[in-house]
Design an enzyme around this catalytic site. Structure first.
Site, PDB file in Angstrom:
ATOM      1  N   SER A  55       0.816  -1.208   0.000  1.00 45.84           N
ATOM      2  CA  SER A  55       0.000   0.000   0.000  1.00 45.84           C
ATOM      3  C   SER A  55       0.854   1.265   0.000  1.00 45.84           C
ATOM      4  CB  SER A  55      -0.938   0.016   1.214  1.00 45.84           C
ATOM      5  OG  SER A  55      -1.902  -1.006   1.116  1.00 45.84           O
ATOM      6  N   GLY A  98      -2.856   3.691  -3.887  1.00 44.15           N
ATOM      7  CA  GLY A  98      -3.427   4.584  -4.881  1.00 44.15           C
ATOM      8  C   GLY A  98      -4.892   4.930  -4.708  1.00 44.15           C
ATOM      9  N   CYS A 158      -9.543  -2.135   3.439  1.00 45.66           N
ATOM     10  CA  CYS A 158      -8.819  -0.940   2.991  1.00 45.66           C
ATOM     11  C   CYS A 158      -9.225  -0.551   1.569  1.00 45.66           C
ATOM     12  CB  CYS A 158      -7.321  -1.139   3.147  1.00 45.66           C
ATOM     13  SG  CYS A 158      -6.409   0.427   3.232  1.00 45.66           S
ATOM     14  N   GLN A 185     -13.006   0.534  -0.158  1.00 44.79           N
ATOM     15  CA  GLN A 185     -13.317   1.687  -1.008  1.00 44.79           C
ATOM     16  C   GLN A 185     -13.923   1.252  -2.337  1.00 44.79           C
ATOM     17  OE1 GLN A 185      -9.474   3.577  -1.229  1.00 44.79           O
ATOM     18  NE2 GLN A 185      -9.338   3.788   0.997  1.00 44.79           N
ATOM     19  N   TYR A 187      -7.320   7.747   1.207  1.00 45.05           N
ATOM     20  CA  TYR A 187      -8.645   8.010   0.649  1.00 45.05           C
ATOM     21  C   TYR A 187      -9.703   7.477   1.608  1.00 45.05           C
ATOM     22  CZ  TYR A 187      -6.246   9.137  -3.696  1.00 45.05           C
ATOM     23  OH  TYR A 187      -5.425   9.716  -4.616  1.00 45.05           O
ATOM     24  N   HIS A 218      -6.933  -2.175   9.169  1.00 44.18           N
ATOM     25  CA  HIS A 218      -6.278  -3.460   8.896  1.00 44.18           C
ATOM     26  C   HIS A 218      -6.468  -4.426  10.062  1.00 44.18           C
ATOM     27  CE1 HIS A 218      -4.014  -2.639   5.144  1.00 44.18           C
ATOM     28  NE2 HIS A 218      -4.215  -1.393   5.524  1.00 44.18           N
ATOM     29  N   GLU A 265      -5.617  -7.407  10.243  1.00 45.84           N
ATOM     30  CA  GLU A 265      -4.474  -8.315  10.359  1.00 45.84           C
ATOM     31  C   GLU A 265      -3.296  -7.671  11.085  1.00 45.84           C
ATOM     32  OE1 GLU A 265      -3.174  -5.636   7.270  1.00 45.84           O
ATOM     33  OE2 GLU A 265      -5.107  -6.580   7.661  1.00 45.84           O
TER      34      GLU A 265
END
Length: 355
Positions: free
Chosen positions: A45, A220, A246, A250, A291, A331, A333
């Protein structure tokens, strides 16, 4: 060797070169985690980004390759206050400096990272250059101005289908840059896992007859992936359990007709409070995103906002009222960060056994 950090607004920070001697350009972001620099650097990421570490001591417990979240450092560069090479951890296999060198990563130390963080918080994320070569400010500006963001997901996604055998439910993972610890959490629950490239067509995913589909994290802008949206819409309406994390959160929100926006400086760290409305309980979470989903864009007749951020009330999770689809922005995890919300993998498992 001297090095400089040059920001898009013309600000210059002087420091000492670490890692590869050279020049790098990327989006400057900050991370508030006190530990986990290795997991952060190898998280896909962070592709395309230069990470300013808020914690002042980086490298002091060395490198343990087992905790890597991908097969290499994904970040474009790193900014630290103090770089330590005298490691003092029994699991350490290498020094932080060697880790940067082996991955050809340009970094800078001796920087007032608090000032860098305050500038990002005030002005938002911006492009930057780290340079330890004999380049002029004019040449650095030219490099900065010519830098353009690319399809980062295409760079980090698997290029081939991968299968990890298990005795449990069949899970199809659409790989936008999924961290290894997401896969490990599925493996720990005995899932039979097939990892697909990010742009795999719906029919090809269905060929394995999955019991569940996971859309993982990645770098991104989610709106850059418009070409795969028809397949995402087919996935979420297939009545197969779907779990988004994540970037996956979105993309699913966009597929349901919602909207996303670029945050001023994002959430990156291992200490973000999130409230789970369904459980009436707060958790500390690990986060890495720039974002977010616009809450007022979601169709409240079909979508329930299940999680909110306790700092700024941004959307941290949703579920559909009639379809077996749920997502979280954070997250579960961890790695680095707390694993208090790993229960969401168990929830996913339960969905797969019920449907």
């Amino acid at each position: 060797m001297n090095s400089i950090l040059y920001l898009e607004d013309g600000t210059v920070f002087m420091g000492e070169a670490i890692g590869k001697v050279g020049i790098t350009v990327g989006e400057l972001v900050f991370n508030t985690s006190m530990t986990g620099y290795q997991e952060i650097l190898t998280d896909p990421s962070y592709s395309g980004q230069v990470i300013n570490m808020c914690y002042p001591y980086i490298g002091n417990y060395g490198i343990d390759h087992k905790v890597n979240q991908s097969d290499k450092i994904q970040a474009k560069g790193i900014v630290v206050k103090n770089r330590y090479n005298n490691t003092s951890h029994y699991l350490s296999e290498d020094s932080f400096e060697n880790f940067l060198l082996r991955n050809d990563i340009v970094g800078i130390s001796g920087v007032d990272t608090r000032s860098v963080t305050k500038k990002i918080r005030s002005h938002g994320t911006m492009k930057c250059v780290i340079c330890s070569e004999n380049e002029s400010i004019y040449e650095i500006k030219e490099l900065l101005n010519s830098y353009k963001y690319t399809n980062l997901v295409e760079e980090v996604s698997t290029k081939t289908v991968k299968h990890i055998k298990g005795s449990g439910p069949k899970v199809a993972v659409l790989d936008f840059g999924a961290k290894r610890n997401i896969i490990r959490n599925l493996m720990n629950r005995n899932c039979d896992i097939t990892i697909f490239p990010y742009d795999t067509k719906y029919d090809n995913i269905m060929d394995i007859n999955p019991d569940g589909i996971l859309l993982g994290n990645g770098p991104g802008n989610p709106k850059d992936l418009e070409k795969i949206m028809p397949d995402i819409k087919k996935i979420i309406t297939s009545r197969i359990p779907v779990f988004g994390i994540c970037l996956g959160h979105q993309l699913i929100s966009l597929a349901f007709g919602g909207d996303t926006y670029k945050m001023k400086f994002g959430h990156r760290g291992g200490n973000h409070g999130v409230y789970d409305r369904d459980m009436d309980k707060a958790f500390i979470t690990s986060q890495n995103h720039g974002y977010a989903v616009k809450e007022n864009s979601l169709n409240k007749k079909d979508i329930v906002v299940t999680h909110i951020n306790l700092n700024d009330n941004t959307v941290e999770g949703i579920r559909h009222k009639s379809l077996p689809v749920f997502t979280v922005q954070f997250h579960p995890e961890g790695c680095p960060g707390p694993t208090d919300t790993a229960y969401l993998f168990d929830k996913f498992l339960k969905f797969m056994t019920l449907v």
